[in-house]
Write a protein that holds these residues in place. Structure first.
Motif, PDB file in Angstrom:
ATOM      1  N   VAL A   1       0.756  -1.142   0.026  1.00 59.45           N
ATOM      2  CA  VAL A   1       0.125   0.049  -0.055  1.00 59.45           C
ATOM      3  C   VAL A   1       0.845   1.251  -0.003  1.00 59.45           C
ATOM      4  N   VAL A   2       0.453   2.255  -0.780  1.00 59.56           N
ATOM      5  CA  VAL A   2       1.529   3.266  -1.061  1.00 59.56           C
ATOM      6  C   VAL A   2       0.627   4.666  -0.964  1.00 59.56           C
ATOM      7  N   ARG A   3       1.411   5.728  -0.439  1.00 57.76           N
ATOM      8  CA  ARG A   3       0.840   7.092  -0.116  1.00 57.76           C
ATOM      9  C   ARG A   3       1.565   7.993  -0.844  1.00 57.76           C
ATOM     10  N   GLY A   4       1.097   9.165  -1.179  1.00 60.60           N
ATOM     11  CA  GLY A   4       2.049  10.176  -1.810  1.00 60.60           C
ATOM     12  C   GLY A   4       1.336  10.933  -3.158  1.00 60.60           C
ATOM     13  N   ALA A   5       2.122  11.234  -3.892  1.00 60.72           N
ATOM     14  CA  ALA A   5       1.788  11.912  -5.087  1.00 60.72           C
ATOM     15  C   ALA A   5       2.971  11.990  -6.078  1.00 60.72           C
ATOM     16  N   LYS A   6       2.348  12.108  -7.506  1.00 58.96           N
ATOM     17  CA  LYS A   6       3.332  12.450  -8.498  1.00 58.96           C
ATOM     18  C   LYS A   6       2.801  13.208  -9.637  1.00 58.96           C
ATOM     19  N   PHE A   7       3.378  13.800 -10.350  1.00 61.55           N
ATOM     20  CA  PHE A   7       3.238  14.697 -11.465  1.00 61.55           C
ATOM     21  C   PHE A   7       3.434  13.952 -12.621  1.00 61.55           C
ATOM     22  N   GLU A   8       2.188  13.919 -13.739  1.00 58.08           N
ATOM     23  CA  GLU A   8       2.722  13.144 -14.915  1.00 58.08           C
ATOM     24  C   GLU A   8       1.915  13.471 -16.087  1.00 58.08           C
ATOM     25  N   THR A   9       2.317  13.493 -17.134  1.00 58.42           N
ATOM     26  CA  THR A   9       1.551  14.044 -18.424  1.00 58.42           C
ATOM     27  C   THR A   9       0.879  12.786 -18.766  1.00 58.42           C
ATOM     28  N   ALA A  10      -0.492  13.276 -19.278  1.00 57.90           N
ATOM     29  CA  ALA A  10      -1.356  12.117 -19.861  1.00 57.90           C
ATOM     30  C   ALA A  10      -1.774  11.087 -18.902  1.00 57.90           C
TER      31      ALA A  10
ATOM     32  N   GLU B   1      -1.151  17.661 -17.990  1.00 59.15           N
ATOM     33  CA  GLU B   1      -0.535  17.008 -16.830  1.00 59.15           C
ATOM     34  C   GLU B   1      -1.593  16.929 -15.551  1.00 59.15           C
ATOM     35  N   ALA B   2      -1.297  15.906 -14.878  1.00 59.76           N
ATOM     36  CA  ALA B   2      -2.093  15.897 -13.498  1.00 59.76           C
ATOM     37  C   ALA B   2      -1.316  15.539 -12.574  1.00 59.76           C
ATOM     38  N   LEU B   3      -1.735  16.127 -10.965  1.00 59.79           N
ATOM     39  CA  LEU B   3      -1.040  15.520  -9.791  1.00 59.79           C
ATOM     40  C   LEU B   3      -2.002  14.108  -9.579  1.00 59.79           C
ATOM     41  N   MET B   4      -1.130  12.982  -9.520  1.00 57.12           N
ATOM     42  CA  MET B   4      -1.623  11.794  -9.078  1.00 57.12           C
ATOM     43  C   MET B   4      -1.556  11.842  -7.727  1.00 57.12           C
ATOM     44  N   ILE B   5      -2.738  11.423  -7.012  1.00 60.29           N
ATOM     45  CA  ILE B   5      -2.732  11.415  -5.696  1.00 60.29           C
ATOM     46  C   ILE B   5      -2.868  10.001  -5.269  1.00 60.29           C
ATOM     47  N   PHE B   6      -1.883   9.331  -4.552  1.00 56.40           N
ATOM     48  CA  PHE B   6      -2.202   7.942  -4.121  1.00 56.40           C
ATOM     49  C   PHE B   6      -2.577   8.088  -2.721  1.00 56.40           C
ATOM     50  N   ASP B   7      -3.776   7.893  -2.465  1.00 50.16           N
ATOM     51  CA  ASP B   7      -4.501   7.855  -1.239  1.00 50.16           C
ATOM     52  C   ASP B   7      -4.760   6.614  -0.596  1.00 50.16           C
ATOM     53  N   ASP B   8      -3.405   5.900  -0.291  1.00 51.34           N
ATOM     54  CA  ASP B   8      -3.488   4.496   0.432  1.00 51.34           C
ATOM     55  C   ASP B   8      -3.778   3.546  -0.761  1.00 51.34           C
ATOM     56  N   VAL B   9      -3.126   3.452  -1.748  1.00 46.80           N
ATOM     57  CA  VAL B   9      -3.428   2.827  -3.128  1.00 46.80           C
ATOM     58  C   VAL B   9      -2.814   1.455  -2.918  1.00 46.80           C
ATOM     59  N   GLU B  10      -3.387   0.163  -3.109  1.00 49.62           N
ATOM     60  CA  GLU B  10      -2.918  -1.181  -3.106  1.00 49.62           C
ATOM     61  C   GLU B  10      -2.467  -1.561  -4.423  1.00 49.62           C
ATOM     62  N   ILE B  11      -1.247  -1.989  -4.262  1.00 51.79           N
ATOM     63  CA  ILE B  11      -0.511  -2.362  -5.768  1.00 51.79           C
ATOM     64  C   ILE B  11      -0.242  -3.798  -5.490  1.00 51.79           C
ATOM     65  N   PRO B  12      -0.995  -4.611  -6.412  1.00 53.55           N
ATOM     66  CA  PRO B  12      -0.681  -6.246  -6.188  1.00 53.55           C
ATOM     67  C   PRO B  12       0.715  -6.717  -6.486  1.00 53.55           C
ATOM     68  N   TRP B  13       0.928  -7.583  -5.698  1.00 53.09           N
ATOM     69  CA  TRP B  13       2.397  -8.201  -5.928  1.00 53.09           C
ATOM     70  C   TRP B  13       3.110  -8.329  -7.441  1.00 53.09           C
ATOM     71  N   GLU B  14       1.975  -8.811  -8.109  1.00 54.51           N
ATOM     72  CA  GLU B  14       2.341  -8.844  -9.790  1.00 54.51           C
ATOM     73  C   GLU B  14       2.856  -7.582 -10.402  1.00 54.51           C
ATOM     74  N   ASP B  15       2.413  -6.475  -9.689  1.00 56.41           N
ATOM     75  CA  ASP B  15       2.826  -5.135 -10.549  1.00 56.41           C
ATOM     76  C   ASP B  15       3.814  -4.521  -9.544  1.00 56.41           C
ATOM     77  N   VAL B  16       4.670  -5.318  -8.743  1.00 57.58           N
ATOM     78  CA  VAL B  16       5.608  -4.583  -7.764  1.00 57.58           C
ATOM     79  C   VAL B  16       6.802  -4.939  -8.742  1.00 57.58           C
TER      80      VAL B  16
END
Length: 491
Positions: free
Chosen positions: A186-195, A259-274
């Motif tokens: 589970v991750v938390r934080g933010a990233k900026f990204e185009t598209a 561009e957008a600010l991507m907010i990760f509000d306790d987003v769960e990332i499956p093991w197969e995507d890590v």
């Protein structure tokens, strides 16, 4: 491979997108977002059309589809570059897309896919580390190649007060792992990204390179996230899009890549995507190689910008009969030299490349990074030369509706029309393009964007320093100075 309709349907997936304080229920229909999304769908249809022709005739001369080593037709931009010819094919495909669309893209997926190619090169170094799941990288690469999902990157954090250690301020200023579950992290934080708001997925990785001690390990994480993941929010910047003004702003009205600010509000990332987590060594390895291939695509975008600068400038002075004046020819030569410098760096990087550990053709790194540095450094000056050659008309030309108004149209035709070859309307169209590319809010944004997408010049210089082989120069200097030789008597 996908059609444009397939792509549009894939992003109607319940993702949480916000723009101008409004929650967007269907990004494909929002008036500010629909033009760039439709342009991206058009690219899918272009590739699919070339793919169909290639399937019917394997020797067909198509630019956007290529038969991969498994015998399947793929998007040329997404085929792994196993030989130098693959890079020239990508170059041709990029130019063909730009020509058919009639404009410039910053994000087509190939630039961000290159980041994952670089991770496969580092497989041997990563396999020996804890919490590194290299097989997941290969699986995702195959999925992108075979299903043509729109894959972007999420790289830049808000960072907060950069004079402080991340652990000494709000920890969410850098994306980090907050806990582990049976299903993943589970991750938390933010990233900026185009598209991000109209892509399917993103490769998320850390930006910091000075890791210090192990207390920063929660920030050392890399994974792929689906853009409709629960808890993920996309907060968009204000757009320059106005579909009603396409005649006056032919680029920004259609091709504003938001561009957008991507907010990760306790987003769960499956093991197969890590790919890796809580491992600063893995993060350092990935960061140090992340632009190995991606810089080629980004430099290619700058070459196309240089081509447009040159075309706008030359057509304008040719129209007004100034193209043979010495001062004008000198400025055109500067723009031509800028264009050729970028082109020569790209060619040299391909031709001087080498095969990586994973069997990919790596462009010569210091040659590539040097081209990127000089292109970004000189871009503001080149834009200003183009403004000079276009003249004050880009600031003074009336809008398209004025040219259509019966009472005043004859006056505008008289004062803007130059000849039968260049009637007033064509002159207006050229000046509208020049204004949009050089003087508009969109133009200023795209110039500043280079410091975000390409990184600032000091980072380019660091990349050159770390990739350049100083030994031949030092060896030649030793020879000239006769360093290391026995003392010689005077002649």
């Amino acid at each position: 491979m996908r059609t444009g309709s397939d792509y549009l349907e894939s992003i109607r997936d319940g993702r949480e997108v916000w723009i101008e304080g409004e929650r967007v229920r269907d990004v494909t229909k929002h008036p500010a977002l629909a033009p760039i999304i439709q342009a991206r769908a058009d690219v899918y249809d272009m590739v699919r059309g070339d793919e169909d022709r290639l399937r019917e005739n394997p020797s067909a001369p198509v630019a956007l589809a290529k038969t991969d080593q498994d015998g399947e037709a793929r998007n040329t931009l997404l085929v792994r570059p196993r030989q130098k010819e693959d890079w020239y094919a990508k170059w041709e495909a990029h130019d063909e897309i730009s020509r058919r669309v009639g404009g410039l893209f910053s994000r087509l997926g190939d630039d961000n896919l290159g980041e994952m190619w670089s991770v496969t090169d580092e497989r041997e170094r990563l396999e020996g580390l804890d919490n590194a799941f290299v097989d997941n990288v290969e699986r995702h690469l195959r999925a992108i190649e075979t299903s043509d999902v729109y894959h972007v990157s999420a790289n830049t954090d808000p960072k907060g007060d950069r004079s402080k250690n991340p652990k000494d301020q709000d920890p969410d200023m850098l994306l980090h792992v907050v806990k582990e579950t049976d299903r993943g992290i589970v991750v938390r934080g933010a990233k900026f990204e185009t598209a991000s708001l109209y892509a399917n997925q993103a490769f998320v990785k850390p930006t910091i390179t000075n890791w210090g001690d192990a207390t920063l390990s929660p920030y050392a994480v890399g994974f792929v996230v689906q853009m409709n993941a629960p808890g993920l929010k996309h907060i968009c910047r204000t757009t320059f899009t106005d579909a009603g003004k396409a005649a006056d702003y032919p680029l920004s009205s259609r091709l504003d890549e938001v561009e957008a600010l991507m907010i990760f509000d306790d987003v769960e990332i499956p093991w197969e995507d890590v790919f890796f987590y809580e491992n600063t060594r893995a993060a350092l390895i990935v960061r140090s190689s992340i632009h190995r291939y991606a810089s080629f695509s980004m430099l290619l975008r700058l070459l196309k910008s240089a081509e447009l600068l040159l075309g706008i400038s030359h057509l304008n002075v040719e129209q007004t009969g100034l193209h043979r004046q010495q001062a004008v020819m000198e400025k055109l030569s500067i723009l031509a030299s800028y264009h050729e410098s970028i082109r020569s760096h790209l060619i040299a990087a391909i031709e001087s490349g080498s095969v990586s550990g994973s069997g990919l053709w790596v462009p010569h790194q210091s040659m590539l990074f040097s081209g990127r540095y000089s292109a970004v450094r000189d871009l503001p000056g080149m834009m200003h030369i183009a403004r000079e050659l276009t003249g004050g008309q880009i600031a003074l030309t009336p809008d398209s509706k004025s040219f259509e108004q019966p009472e005043i149209a004859p006056y505008l035709e008289k004062y803007f029309g130059l000849s039968e070859e260049w009637p007033g309307e064509d002159r207006r169209r050229l000046l509208a393009l020049a204004r949009d590319f050089l003087n508009s809010g969109y133009a200023g944004h795209k110039l500043s964007f280079q410091l975000f997408s390409q990184a600032p010049p000091f980072a380019h210089l660091a990349a050159i320093f770390n990739s350049f082989d100083f030994e031949p120069s030092k060896s030649f200097t030793r020879q000239c100075a006769r360093i290391g030789e026995e003392a010689r008597g005077s002649a």
